[in-house]
Design an enzyme around this catalytic site. Structure first.
Site, PDB file in Angstrom:
ATOM      1  N   LEU A   1       0.845  -1.196   0.000  1.00 43.38           N
ATOM      2  CA  LEU A   1       0.000   0.000   0.000  1.00 43.38           C
ATOM      3  C   LEU A   1       0.876   1.240   0.000  1.00 43.38           C
ATOM      4  O   LEU A   1       1.663   1.455   0.925  1.00 43.38           O
ATOM      5  CB  LEU A   1      -0.910  -0.004   1.236  1.00 43.38           C
TER       6      LEU A   1
ATOM      7  N   GLY B   1      -9.559  -7.097  -4.505  1.00 41.51           N
ATOM      8  CA  GLY B   1     -10.613  -6.120  -4.742  1.00 41.51           C
ATOM      9  C   GLY B   1     -11.814  -6.293  -3.841  1.00 41.51           C
ATOM     10  O   GLY B   1     -12.474  -7.324  -3.881  1.00 41.51           O
TER      11      GLY B   1
ATOM     12  N   CYS C   1       0.009  -0.649 -11.487  1.00 43.87           N
ATOM     13  CA  CYS C   1      -0.088   0.673 -10.864  1.00 43.87           C
ATOM     14  C   CYS C   1      -0.749   1.665 -11.818  1.00 43.87           C
ATOM     15  O   CYS C   1      -0.317   1.819 -12.964  1.00 43.87           O
ATOM     16  CB  CYS C   1       1.295   1.174 -10.472  1.00 43.87           C
TER      17      CYS C   1
END
Length: 681
Positions: A335, A522, A419
């Site tokens: 993260l 997700g 990304c």
């Protein structure tokens, strides 16, 4: 009486309000169904100017700090003046408390006036010095914000291996990287073996003068790798995509089965031309690599050879040695900004099994930049730890993998090919690689051959919405050398908006070979979400948990204990205290370390405010896409934790780290929902 009133008359002032939507109706609108007893109208009040300034404008998660932009010269002058001020005590003097301990003496750039420093030093914070708690001598000495808790008779103890952070960047290695003298024998040999462009030669003027276009810059600026640079005559699999070199958004060929090289060949062979290196580039170790065994079991070319031909089909692959079991392990995603070492330590205490460092750019690591090397730091509690790197070209990524393998203690290396950040995509890295499947192949082949560590890849479903590409590489990526692939169920254009497409993740998993671990990513926000995704598709090894862990890091505990934890505000505050303690150990207990810890705490609080306590909901569990209405908690602290105002986040930080400095401002770094911007396609 209301029944007899004419239909045209307006309702009386005290008429009952409109019927509140049912919880099911609220859920259908993606609104959190908070119990009516806790709902409240949005407060209407004038925010004091002082509070606005303290909160960076008081606009909550969207707060933006504006001010006069200073020139670089002015900023440099201010830094120099700060160093000379009494508030900037010399580090050596601060550690020992002795003015004579500084080897630079009167020529030192920092202050040696201990009394003046102590006179202006802020009051000590409540609590105990984190290093004293560990039985160590605090290395910050007089500058520690817990100075009053230091024990004068505490003997200096070396940190035990159990507490010492790993993977520091040594000064010797950094100097070699700065001078471009670090050697990459495995990566160089593999790049030459695969016939790929070597961008490192441009750095030392050893490029081929006859064909200067045969090389690309190490940082990958304004240069793209063409298919003509790949001399491997391989027959592609049925799902291999045609490379799309145009990054401007022309139509993508998703299921092309055309060969990379139009020349037919029964065996995949590569021809490598070996010429004697007359330059001074120490990265090109061809002249020194006689007898060096390549990472795929082949012997390196010697300096007296003019060429060598290698049969790649018969070459054994180290993939057979790379084994790591991801099945049903709780995986904390890498993260950006918030996934720092203290936060990962916190998640380990709450049940995470696998942790991965923040994304580091390959070019920055190869240049020895300390800021990116700090992202590779590992705490001993991280027993299954990986690092994530990101780069646009095979040579850059392969050298970085070799560098990390040599200098760091890691269990696996993850390559980020998903990304969505503009600055990364514009360099040709991250999710832009989804438009260049042959470059993905080259990167994975080159990187996997230079390390014995498992190599994993993280991708999104596609670059453009509606043009899914991940399924076209998942069947081949294991043969290229990857041990696992993580699929984030959103496109680059989608960023983090809308729900993740788990049906497509299942579709990709069904196409994956049996030995490839497929990890879904997700919208995992409860143990029921995790159970569903793992059980619905047997080929899903585990789920990567990202924003769910940011909003409620105790999600790992919920999954392991299979329950919805109605956590109290006091328990949440204790978790924040643990983070602060880990932060002070990592960033330091002096004023700079305290404010760095505060900054990352505030970044994290900009996520935790989205959590709605279980006891306040009509429908559980909370979904990640629910918008919370204005509500109050069961106590004042819970209400403050639910606030989206930066001023309230600052108040929480002051409960743990004392008053903020004068003129303090804060604005969250991340703005995740950027869906229809022009640069996203």
């Amino acid at each position: 009486m209301a029944a007899t009133a004419p239909a045209t008359d307006p309702p009386p002032p005290d008429a009952s309000p409109a019927v509140r939507p049912t919880p099911e109706e609220l859920v259908s609108r993606a609104v959190a169904p908070v119990k009516p007893a806790f709902l409240r109208p949005p407060p209407v009040r004038e925010v004091p100017k002082e509070e606005k300034a303290a909160a960076g404008g008081g606009a909550g998660a969207g707060a933006v700090v504006t001010g006069e932009k200073k020139s670089k010269r002015q900023l440099r002058r201010e830094r120099q003046q700060e160093k000379k001020s009494t508030s900037h005590l010399c580090i050596e003097v601060g550690k020992s408390g002795n003015v004579d301990s500084c080897k630079y003496g009167t020529s030192c750039r920092f202050s040696h006036d201990i009394n003046a420093y102590l006179d202006q030093k802020p009051a000590d914070l409540e609590g105990t010095c984190p290093f004293t708690t560990l039985g160590q001598l605090c290395s910050y000495g007089l500058t520690c914000r817990f100075l009053s808790t230091h024990k004068d008779n505490l003997a200096l103890q070396n940190r035990s291996e159990g507490n010492h952070e790993r993977n520091p960047l040594s000064k010797d290695t950094q100097k070699l990287l700065w001078k471009n003298k670090y050697k990459f024998p495995k990566a160089n040999a593999q790049i030459k073996l695969l016939g790929l462009k070597d961008g490192n030669k441009n750095k030392t003027n050893t490029a081929n003068d006859d064909n200067p276009d045969e090389t690309c810059e190490l940082n990958g600026n304004d240069i793209t790798t063409s298919l003509s640079s790949i001399h491997v005559n391989a027959e592609p699999g049925p799902t291999l995509c045609k490379e799309i070199e145009d990054s401007e958004g022309e139509s993508l060929v998703v299921n092309s089965v055309q060969s990379v090289d139009p020349r037919p060949s029964k065996k995949a062979k590569v021809e490598v031309d070996e010429t004697k290196n007359n330059g001074t580039d120490v990265h090109d170790n061809e002249a020194e690599s006689e007898g060096v065994k390549l990472s795929n079991g082949l012997k390196g070319p010697s300096s007296n050879q003019s060429s060598c031909r290698v049969d790649l089909i018969t070459a054994p692959h180290l993939r057979e040695k790379k084994i790591i079991d991801f099945r049903e392990k709780l995986y904390l995603a890498p993260l950006t900004t918030v996934g720092n070492l203290p936060f990962r330590r916190l998640c380990k205490t709450l049940g995470a099994d696998i942790t991965c460092g923040e994304m580091a750019m390959c070019t920055n690591l190869l240049q020895g930049q300390a800021s990116d090397w700090a992202l590779l730091r590992r705490h001993p509690s991280e027993d299954l730890f990986g690092v994530q790197i990101c780069g646009p070209y095979p040579d850059t990524v392969a050298r970085t993998v070799e560098l990390v393998d040599n200098e760091c203690s890691v269990d696996f290396i993850d390559i980020n090919m998903g990304c969505p950040i503009d600055i990364v995509v514009n360099k040709g890295a991250g999710s832009s690689l989804l438009t260049k499947p042959m470059r993905i192949k080259s990167i994975v082949q080159a990187a996997s051959a230079v390390t014995d560590k498992p190599l994993t890849v993280k991708v999104r479903t596609a670059f453009f919405e509606g043009r899914n590409r991940a399924d076209s590489i998942v069947s081949d990526i294991y043969d290229w050398g990857a041990s696992a692939i993580t699929i984030h169920g959103r496109s680059r254009q989608q960023r983090y908006s809308k729900l993740a497409d788990w049906d497509y993740i299942y579709q990709c998993a069904q196409k994956a070979p049996d030995n490839l671990h497929v990890i879904g990513n997700g919208d995992v926000f409860s143990f029921t979400d995790w159970n569903k995704h793992v059980s619905d598709c047997s080929k899903i090894s585990t789920c990567m948990i990202a924003r769910g862990a940011l909003i409620k890091p105790w999600l790992f505990t919920e999954i392991k204990e299979q329950r919805h934890w109605d956590i109290t505000s006091g328990e949440r505050l204790n978790i924040l205290k643990d983070f602060v303690r880990f932060g002070l150990e990592h960033w330091g207990s002096d004023s700079k370390g305290v404010e760095t810890t505060r900054h990352f705490l505030l970044e994290w609080l900009s996520y935790t405010c989205r959590y709605i306590p279980v006891g306040l909901l009509d429908v559980i569990p909370q979904r990640l896409n629910w918008r919370p209405p204005s509500y109050c908690g069961r106590d004042d602290l819970e209400t403050m934790m639910a606030s989206d105002s930066a001023a309230d986040w600052i108040r929480i930080s002051e409960m743990l780290l004392g008053k903020v400095p004068e003129g303090f401002t804060f604005a969250p770094k991340h703005k995740s929902n950027a869906y229809d911007r022009a640069e996203n396609g």
